[in-house]
Design an enzyme around this catalytic site. Structure first.
Site, PDB file in Angstrom:
ATOM      1  N   GLU A  72       3.468  -2.324   6.392  1.00 35.39           N
ATOM      2  CA  GLU A  72       3.011  -1.118   7.115  1.00 35.39           C
ATOM      3  C   GLU A  72       3.982   0.044   6.875  1.00 35.39           C
ATOM      4  OE1 GLU A  72       2.808  -2.148  11.236  1.00 35.39           O
ATOM      5  OE2 GLU A  72       0.860  -3.160  11.080  1.00 35.39           O
TER       6      GLU A  72
ATOM      7  N   ARG B 275      -3.179   5.673  12.403  1.00 38.04           N
ATOM      8  CA  ARG B 275      -2.181   4.975  11.581  1.00 38.04           C
ATOM      9  C   ARG B 275      -2.623   4.882  10.132  1.00 38.04           C
ATOM     10  NH1 ARG B 275      -3.551   0.426  14.925  1.00 38.04           N
ATOM     11  NH2 ARG B 275      -2.757   1.698  16.590  1.00 38.04           N
TER      12      ARG B 275
ATOM     13  N   ARG C 128       3.851   4.035   7.902  1.00 37.86           N
ATOM     14  CA  ARG C 128       3.405   3.856   9.289  1.00 37.86           C
ATOM     15  C   ARG C 128       4.454   4.380  10.253  1.00 37.86           C
ATOM     16  NH1 ARG C 128       0.344  -0.015  12.500  1.00 37.86           N
ATOM     17  NH2 ARG C 128       0.376   0.834  14.596  1.00 37.86           N
TER      18      ARG C 128
ATOM     19  N   ASP D 249      -2.543  -6.815  11.551  1.00 36.74           N
ATOM     20  CA  ASP D 249      -2.398  -7.655  12.738  1.00 36.74           C
ATOM     21  C   ASP D 249      -2.624  -9.125  12.387  1.00 36.74           C
ATOM     22  OD1 ASP D 249      -2.015  -5.416  14.343  1.00 36.74           O
ATOM     23  OD2 ASP D 249      -4.159  -5.210  14.766  1.00 36.74           O
TER      24      ASP D 249
ATOM     25  N   PHE E  25     -14.933  -4.406  15.035  1.00 35.45           N
ATOM     26  CA  PHE E  25     -14.274  -4.091  13.755  1.00 35.45           C
ATOM     27  C   PHE E  25     -13.380  -5.228  13.274  1.00 35.45           C
ATOM     28  CE2 PHE E  25     -11.165  -2.314  16.835  1.00 35.45           C
ATOM     29  CZ  PHE E  25      -9.971  -2.803  16.330  1.00 35.45           C
TER      30      PHE E  25
ATOM     31  N   ASP F 106      -2.377  -0.645   9.474  1.00 34.41           N
ATOM     32  CA  ASP F 106      -2.113  -1.588  10.565  1.00 34.41           C
ATOM     33  C   ASP F 106      -2.462  -2.979  10.048  1.00 34.41           C
ATOM     34  OD1 ASP F 106      -1.664  -2.486  13.240  1.00 34.41           O
ATOM     35  OD2 ASP F 106      -3.817  -2.376  13.661  1.00 34.41           O
TER      36      ASP F 106
ATOM     37  N   THR G 157     -15.589   2.039  10.445  1.00 35.95           N
ATOM     38  CA  THR G 157     -15.840   1.770  11.863  1.00 35.95           C
ATOM     39  C   THR G 157     -15.428   2.961  12.723  1.00 35.95           C
ATOM     40  OG1 THR G 157     -13.642   0.814  12.234  1.00 35.95           O
ATOM     41  CG2 THR G 157     -15.368  -0.692  11.479  1.00 35.95           C
TER      42      THR G 157
ATOM     43  N   ALA H 156       6.769  -4.775   7.545  1.00 32.95           N
ATOM     44  CA  ALA H 156       7.438  -4.163   6.386  1.00 32.95           C
ATOM     45  C   ALA H 156       6.414  -3.495   5.469  1.00 32.95           C
ATOM     46  CB  ALA H 156       8.244  -5.217   5.629  1.00 32.95           C
TER      47      ALA H 156
HETATM   48  C1  X6L Z   1      -9.320   0.160  27.394  1.00 36.16           C
HETATM   49  C2  X6L Z   1      -8.119   0.594  26.916  1.00 36.16           C
HETATM   50  C3  X6L Z   1     -10.142  -0.523  26.529  1.00 36.16           C
HETATM   51  C4  X6L Z   1      -7.726   0.390  25.624  1.00 36.16           C
HETATM   52  C5  X6L Z   1      -9.746  -0.733  25.209  1.00 36.16           C
HETATM   53  C6  X6L Z   1      -8.973  -1.079  22.443  1.00 36.16           C
HETATM   54  C7  X6L Z   1      -6.900  -0.148  22.918  1.00 36.16           C
HETATM   55  C8  X6L Z   1      -8.587  -1.232  21.147  1.00 36.16           C
HETATM   56  C9  X6L Z   1      -6.516  -0.321  21.625  1.00 36.16           C
HETATM   57  C10 X6L Z   1      -8.554  -0.279  24.747  1.00 36.16           C
HETATM   58  C11 X6L Z   1      -8.129  -0.511  23.358  1.00 36.16           C
HETATM   59  C12 X6L Z   1      -7.338  -0.883  20.732  1.00 36.16           C
HETATM   60  C13 X6L Z   1      -8.574   0.353  15.522  1.00 36.16           C
HETATM   61  C14 X6L Z   1      -9.402   1.037  16.400  1.00 36.16           C
HETATM   62  C15 X6L Z   1      -7.418   0.966  17.209  1.00 36.16           C
HETATM   63  C16 X6L Z   1      -9.122  -0.138  14.327  1.00 36.16           C
HETATM   64  C17 X6L Z   1     -11.209   0.764  15.017  1.00 36.16           C
HETATM   65  C18 X6L Z   1      -6.961  -1.069  19.314  1.00 36.16           C
HETATM   66  C19 X6L Z   1      -5.737  -0.427  18.761  1.00 36.16           C
HETATM   67  N1  X6L Z   1      -7.334   0.310  16.042  1.00 36.16           N
HETATM   68  N2  X6L Z   1     -10.718   1.246  16.165  1.00 36.16           N
HETATM   69  N3  X6L Z   1      -8.653   1.392  17.474  1.00 36.16           N
HETATM   70  N4  X6L Z   1     -10.438   0.089  14.118  1.00 36.16           N
HETATM   71  N5  X6L Z   1     -12.500   0.946  14.756  1.00 36.16           N
HETATM   72  O1  X6L Z   1      -8.456  -0.764  13.478  1.00 36.16           O
HETATM   73  O2  X6L Z   1      -7.618  -1.747  18.567  1.00 36.16           O
HETATM   74  S1  X6L Z   1      -6.111   1.210  18.285  1.00 36.16           S
HETATM   75 MG    MG Z   2      -4.545  -3.289  15.435  1.00 38.74          MG
HETATM   76 MG    MG Z   3      -0.859  -3.729  14.851  1.00 36.90          MG
END
Ligand code: X6L
Ligand code: MG
Ligand code: MG
Length: 269
Positions: free
Chosen positions: A194, A208, A199, A213, A239, A211, A159, A192
């Site tokens: 992670e 990272r 991490r 969740d 994703f 992760d 992704t 743990a």
């Molecule tokens: C504005 C500001 C809009 C922040 C959205 C979206 C922040 C998603 C964090 C956001 C915002 C996240 C993954 C990722 C991350 C992952 C993919 C997050 C945490 N984790 N992209 N981005 N897969 N494809 O696991 O999800 S950072």
């Molecule tokens: Mg996440």
């Molecule tokens: Mg997380």
């Protein structure tokens, strides 16, 4: 009201206690347990149910050999032992200690431990190093966890980064399992695992190794300082919803009231 099997008044001499005399001389303990089932009586075969005499014997043996200080520990240990029996969806275990050294006349002291298998969905992600190996590791650790069972894993999806887009592509997947761990106990275990993959928490939303969740914990809605369930942004994350649809399409989001399958399809549009 679910079907149950109960045994009450299982008496055993044990050595559970905080004081030296309790550990040396011991005293009488009484245990009651109730096993919850989806349904009982579908067949007349002992192999298709829980042999309550064997279960009661295991409880008696536990009390006779336990070396813990607290009856809370005993109740939790017995509950964790019994919930693994065939077809059991939940347990309630009460440990009585009617001769506890309180220093005046009283009738009884008891503690009760209630456990329930919960249907839980986790989201996995990695975008540093051997991404698939990090996910494989998480799956293996969850599979071997003695507090979890019935683990299913989605496909692995490559992704594009979402949120902070200036980072490497992710590999994402979802896991569904049953556990009797509380949400915070489950969270501690995920953190743990992670950590075991190195991490580091430096940049928020940054790259990272691994992760994990908690996306859904049964129908429960949790908002505590360290944990929010359902995962607050999952309805907007392809994703998450795409792999989750593979293994939990019929799961109803407790706040949105729609199935994961429907949420995933609506996000595609
Ligand atoms: C504005 C500001 C809009 C922040 C959205 C979206 C922040 C998603 C964090 C956001 C915002 C996240 C993954 C990722 C991350 C992952 C993919 C997050 C945490 N984790 N992209 N981005 N897969 N494809 O696991 O999800 S950072
Ligand atoms: Mg996440
Ligand atoms: Mg997380």
């Amino acid at each position: 009201m679910k079907d149950t099997i109960s045994v009450t008044g299982i008496e055993a001499h044990g050595y559970i206690g905080v004081y030296a005399k309790e550990k040396k001389v011991g005293q009488k303990f009484i245990v009651d347990f109730t096993l919850h089932f989806g349904s009982i009586g579908a067949t007349d075969r002992l192999d298709d149910t829980v042999d309550y005499s064997k279960a009661a014997q295991r409880v008696k043996s536990y009390i006779e050999s336990a070396e813990c200080d607290l009856i809370e520990t005993a109740a939790a240990d017995i509950a964790r032992m019994l919930i693994r029996e065939n077809g059991v969806t939940g347990v309630s275990v009460t440990v009585h200690k009617p001769e506890a050294p309180i220093g005046f006349k009283f009738s009884d002291v008891s503690v009760t431990c209630n456990l329930l298998w919960q249907d839980v969905c986790l989201g996995l992600g990695s975008n540093i190093g051997d991404k698939r190996a990090h996910l494989d590791y998480a799956v293996a650790k969850l599979k071997e966890c003695e507090h979890c069972k019935d683990l299913t894993v989605s496909d692995y999806y490559v992704t594009s980064p979402y949120g902070v887009v200036d980072q490497d592509d992710f590999v994402n997947a979802c896991v569904r399992l049953h556990t009797y761990l509380t949400p915070l106990e489950l969270l501690d275990m995920c953190l743990a695992i992670e950590k075991e993959r190195g991490r580091e928490r430096t940049l928020r939303w940054g790259p990272r190794t691994l992760d994990i969740d908690i996306l859904l914990y049964g129908r429960e809605v949790i908002s505590s300082p360290s944990l929010t369930v359902p995962h607050p942004d999952m309805d907007r994350r392809r994703f998450v919803l795409e792999p989750l649809s593979d293994i939990a399409g019929d799961f109803i989001h407790p706040l949105i009231g729609k199935s994961i399958r429907r949420m995933s399809e609506e996000l595609k549009d």
